[in-house]
Design an enzyme around this catalytic site. Structure first.
Site, PDB file in Angstrom:
ATOM      1  N   LYS A  11       0.638  -1.121   0.087  1.00  0.00           N
ATOM      2  CA  LYS A  11      -0.577  -0.521  -0.081  1.00  0.00           C
ATOM      3  C   LYS A  11       0.247   1.386  -0.013  1.00  0.00           C
ATOM      4  O   LYS A  11       1.493   1.347   0.448  1.00  0.00           O
ATOM      5  CB  LYS A  11      -0.875  -0.439   1.287  1.00  0.00           C
ATOM      6  CG  LYS A  11      -1.885   1.779   1.389  1.00  0.00           C
ATOM      7  CD  LYS A  11      -1.160   2.174   1.813  1.00  0.00           C
ATOM      8  CE  LYS A  11      -0.528   1.831   3.411  1.00  0.00           C
ATOM      9  NZ  LYS A  11       0.097   2.890   4.547  1.00  0.00           N
ATOM     10  N   ASP A 148      -4.133   1.058   8.739  1.00  0.00           N
ATOM     11  CA  ASP A 148      -3.862   0.305   7.492  1.00  0.00           C
ATOM     12  C   ASP A 148      -4.593  -0.531   6.720  1.00  0.00           C
ATOM     13  O   ASP A 148      -4.983  -1.357   5.575  1.00  0.00           O
ATOM     14  CB  ASP A 148      -2.541   0.378   6.733  1.00  0.00           C
ATOM     15  CG  ASP A 148      -2.383   1.717   6.990  1.00  0.00           C
ATOM     16  OD1 ASP A 148      -2.820   2.533   6.679  1.00  0.00           O
ATOM     17  OD2 ASP A 148      -0.267   1.537   6.979  1.00  0.00           O
TER      18      ASP A 148
END
Length: 308
Positions: A11, A148
């Site tokens: 990510k 996250d």
């Protein structure tokens, strides 16, 4: 049955604004997250036992120093949270599983590796255990694992707000290439937040889509990563990485991702990113170049494959 497999893609925060702070101390963020082709791989095999217990074995480039079956590992915690969510009666009937993590993403590096692994574990366990979990409940479980993890569930470009749990679709993205570089040093996220300059940055104003990379770079250049200066002060080698990326042939934008230490650069194409690798690669640095990952899917769009 063949092992079930999931990729946990890196990510990348194209920008990261700290917009405020809650009374409980958690910081509020505004960030645009995308996913790179670089990934860890998880393989799951069902055992003969029952009870829904998760055993973890870790292998791969970045496995040294990580403990198999540690109760603190996010993959093991993901299994425990999902088992607790469905309740003792259901959990007692679930097969025990072994997950093998092929750890190819740097650890504690600002690209959500552990969070992506936890999200991939949730996807695997939903399939292996043939469970249907309401998306809202799944997002709550993901948030409990880390800020996250929610965005990593679908692995789709998304705007992250709140503490990471408020997700909306990203602007349409143009074709481009990306390079990731990690200097080999871990940076503590709490220390970065403690070190950052006081004050907050407003929410970014983004278009509905970017038709060209030049348009996207122009708008992203007006944004910041509010944690970058603090991370560079803690780990000066991040500055060297950024200097190297900015000097690479074809680099359009270079910035740190998340709380560091991994940095990224955008290029006109995956081929341009790969061609620039030799100019950047040095010493112990981990370098990856290629395309964005563009085929993620919302879990609730796969409901038929996740519930019987």
């Amino acid at each position: 049955m063949s092992p079930l497999r999931e990729l946990a893609h890196a990510k990348i925060n194209l920008y990261l604004h700290v917009t405020g702070r809650r009374d409980d101390g958690y910081h509020l963020l505004d960030s645009l997250a995308v996913f790179a082709g670089a990934a860890d791989e998880l393989r799951l095999d069902c055992g003969n036992g029952r009870g829904g217990h998760v055993r973890l074995r870790i292998e791969g480039t970045f496995a040294p120093g990580l403990l198999d079956d540690s109760a603190d590992n996010l993959i093991v915690r993901a299994g425990a949270l999902l088992r607790a969510h469905v309740g003792a009666d259901v959990a007692a009937r679930l097969p025990d599983v072994e997950i093998v993590l092929g750890k190819e993403l740097p650890v504690a590096s600002g690209i959500g590796g552990g969070s992506a692994d936890a999200a991939a574990a949730l996807r695997l366990l939903l399939k292996a255990w043939d469970l249907s979990v309401d998306r809202a409940d799944l997002m709550v479980l993901a948030t409990r694992l880390g800020a996250d993890v929610p965005v990593c569930l679908d692995q789709l470009p998304a705007r992250m707000e709140g503490i990471g749990e408020e997700l909306t679709p990203a602007p349409g993205l143009p074709p481009c290439g990306m390079m990731l570089v990690n200097c080999g040093q871990s940076v503590s996220t709490p220390q970065v937040f403690r070190t950052r300059a006081p004050g907050f940055t407003p929410r970014a104003d983004l278009p509905a889509r970017w038709n060209t990379l030049a348009d996207m770079v122009r708008d992203l250049s007006a944004q910041t990563n509010d944690l970058q200066d603090a991370a560079c002060a803690i780990c000066p080698e991040i500055t060297a990485v950024l200097d190297s990326l900015r000097a690479a042939p074809g680099c359009r934008l270079a910035r740190m991702s998340g709380s560091g230490a991994t940095c990224f650069a955008l290029f006109d194409s995956p081929e341009a990113a790969r061609a620039a690798e030799p100019a950047v690669r040095q010493g112990k640095w981990w370098v990856w170049a290629g395309d964005l990952y563009r085929t993620g899917m919302r879990l609730d769009a796969r409901a038929d494959s996740l519930s019987a």
